[in-house]
Design an enzyme around this catalytic site. Structure first.
Site, short mmCIF file in Angstrom:
data_model
loop_
_atom_site.label_atom_id
_atom_site.label_comp_id
_atom_site.label_asym_id
_atom_site.label_seq_id
_atom_site.Cartn_x
_atom_site.Cartn_y
_atom_site.Cartn_z
N LYS A 69 -11.34 37.93 16.27
CA LYS A 69 -11.43 36.60 16.89
C LYS A 69 -12.62 35.76 16.40
O LYS A 69 -12.59 34.54 16.43
CB LYS A 69 -11.55 36.74 18.41
CG LYS A 69 -10.25 37.10 19.07
CD LYS A 69 -10.40 37.17 20.58
CE LYS A 69 -9.10 37.67 21.18
NZ LYS A 69 -9.12 37.76 22.62
N ASP A 106 -7.46 31.77 25.31
CA ASP A 106 -8.01 32.74 26.26
C ASP A 106 -8.71 32.01 27.40
O ASP A 106 -8.54 32.34 28.57
CB ASP A 106 -9.03 33.66 25.57
CG ASP A 106 -8.37 34.82 24.84
OD1 ASP A 106 -7.21 35.14 25.14
OD2 ASP A 106 -9.04 35.41 23.96
P1 NAP Z 1 -15.54 42.60 22.11
O1 NAP Z 1 -15.64 41.37 21.27
O2 NAP Z 1 -15.60 43.96 21.50
O3 NAP Z 1 -16.68 42.44 23.23
C1 NAP Z 1 -16.91 43.37 24.24
C2 NAP Z 1 -18.40 43.34 24.57
O4 NAP Z 1 -18.64 44.23 25.67
C3 NAP Z 1 -19.26 43.85 23.39
O5 NAP Z 1 -20.41 43.06 23.29
C4 NAP Z 1 -19.54 45.28 23.82
O6 NAP Z 1 -20.72 45.80 23.24
C5 NAP Z 1 -19.72 45.10 25.31
N1 NAP Z 1 -19.66 46.34 26.05
C6 NAP Z 1 -19.02 47.49 25.72
N2 NAP Z 1 -19.21 48.42 26.69
C7 NAP Z 1 -19.99 47.84 27.64
C8 NAP Z 1 -20.56 48.30 28.86
N3 NAP Z 1 -20.38 49.55 29.29
N4 NAP Z 1 -21.31 47.46 29.58
C9 NAP Z 1 -21.54 46.20 29.13
N5 NAP Z 1 -21.06 45.71 27.98
C10 NAP Z 1 -20.28 46.52 27.24
O7 NAP Z 1 -14.16 42.59 22.95
P2 NAP Z 1 -13.43 41.32 23.58
O8 NAP Z 1 -12.46 40.76 22.61
O9 NAP Z 1 -14.47 40.43 24.14
O10 NAP Z 1 -12.56 42.04 24.73
C11 NAP Z 1 -13.18 42.62 25.87
C12 NAP Z 1 -12.12 43.14 26.83
O11 NAP Z 1 -11.35 42.05 27.35
C13 NAP Z 1 -11.10 44.09 26.18
O12 NAP Z 1 -10.82 45.12 27.10
C14 NAP Z 1 -9.88 43.23 25.98
O13 NAP Z 1 -8.67 43.98 25.99
C15 NAP Z 1 -9.97 42.32 27.20
N6 NAP Z 1 -9.28 41.02 26.99
C16 NAP Z 1 -8.30 40.69 27.87
C17 NAP Z 1 -7.66 39.47 27.73
C18 NAP Z 1 -6.59 39.10 28.70
O14 NAP Z 1 -5.82 38.18 28.41
N7 NAP Z 1 -6.52 39.73 29.86
C19 NAP Z 1 -8.02 38.60 26.69
C20 NAP Z 1 -9.04 38.97 25.82
C21 NAP Z 1 -9.67 40.21 25.98
P3 NAP Z 1 -20.55 46.77 21.93
O15 NAP Z 1 -19.83 45.98 20.89
O16 NAP Z 1 -21.96 47.11 21.58
O17 NAP Z 1 -19.72 47.96 22.41
#
Ligand code: NAP
Length: 280
Positions: A69, A106
């Protein structure tokens, strides 16, 4: 009539278990189209080839998910102002000349779901500072939240999110905490998990039952599993809560509208998504 030769899809890694094809294909069928929405599970090395072959593959639009993304900007010819402000793109429309425009549905999906749930966020606690968290933060700012406190395991990412959105929403009090113990949810009215925590069975729950209170809405972006430990906690405490299936639905509805220029049938997509989610 949408031409059967048209193709849509989702790029990411991994994407095998995505629910997007079931909801988009159900909608395309209901719209009288033979166009297909497919999954493209791509390694970073395969990304340049994918973009080179867009025309050959008859792609007219596609979604983008983890981990691309924030990485596909170089391929865009233009982008919406929201994409520029958020710094993440999840929807790319290919025009007849092959030019690519990026959108972020999103943030719109999250906003729309909160509206449907009749949640008016004012004081928010946000877990995560990645692509999804940026979209959520943008939505919260647009919905006039007065306070957003962010926690990410990577404190620099949390700080960078805060400094970015402070400029965009100067009236909102944005701050970061560097440990979950410092996240005060007692005075918040919404807690949003926008990190992947909760997706794995052995993930811990970041909060204790006695931290939740009646005035709090708990929103978990995770939808696989449908009930995370955080959501089970909220359910047991009898406080309002939701998983991310609604956000997924509304971001998909808007993406398909951008792809086809027509409003897709929301109920058809919702039904397909619920069926897909039950089978996960
Ligand atoms: P991302 O870009 O990988 O970002 C996730 C962030 O959370 C990263 O900075 C990560 O750090 C951090 N993180 C990981 N474990 C953590 C913890 N225990 N405590 C605090 N922070 C933590 O992923 P994303 O695209 O933002 O997606 C995040 C989640 O949202 C996923 O589960 C995805 O499936 C969900 N999502 C859902 C929708 C929907 O439509 N419902 C849409 C978009 C995303 P590190 O990189 O250092 O691990």
């Amino acid at each position: 009539m949408i031409s059967p030769k048209k193709a849509y899809g989702l790029i990411g890694f991994p994407v095998k278990h995505s629910l997007s094809p079931c909801m988009h294909n159900a909608a395309l069928r209901a719209m009288g189209s033979k166009a297909k929405y497919s999954l493209f599970e791509l390694t970073p090395q395969q990304i340049p080839d994918f973009f080179r072959n867009i025309k050959k593959n008859k792609l007219c639009g596609f979604n983008v998910t983890i981990p691309y993304k924030e990485k596909v900007f170089a391929y865009l010819n233009s982008m919406s102002s929201a994409v520029r402000q958020i710094g993440a793109v999840n929807t790319i429309v290919v025009d007849p000349r092959g030019r690519l425009k990026g959108f972020n549905t999103d943030y719109q999906g999250f906003m729309q779901h909160l509206k449907v749930l009749k949640v008016k966020p004012r004081k928010a606690a946000l877990i995560g500072a990645g692509g999804a968290a940026k979209a959520v933060c943008f939505a919260l700012g647009k919905m006039k939240a007065s306070e957003i406190c962010v926690y990410d395991i990577d404190k620099y990412r949390a700080l960078s999110l805060v400094s970015k959105f402070k400029d965009i929403f100067p009236d909102c009090r944005l701050s970061a905490v560097f440990s979950i113990e410092h996240m005060d949810i007692a005075h918040k009215d919404i807690l949003v998990n926008a990190s992947p925590i909760g997706m794995r069975q052995d993930d811990p729950c970041l909060f204790k039952p006695n931290q939740l209170h009646e005035g709090l809405f708990v929103y978990d972006l995770v939808y696989n599993p449908l009930q995370t430990k955080l959501l089970a906690l909220a359910k047991n405490a009898q406080i309002r809560h939701s998983n991310g299936l609604g956000m997924l639905l509304y971001q998909g509805v808007l993406s398909l509208k951008y792809f086809t220029g027509r409003l897709p049938p929301v109920e058809v997509m919702q039904k397909a998504l619920k069926k897909g989610a039950r089978e996960l």
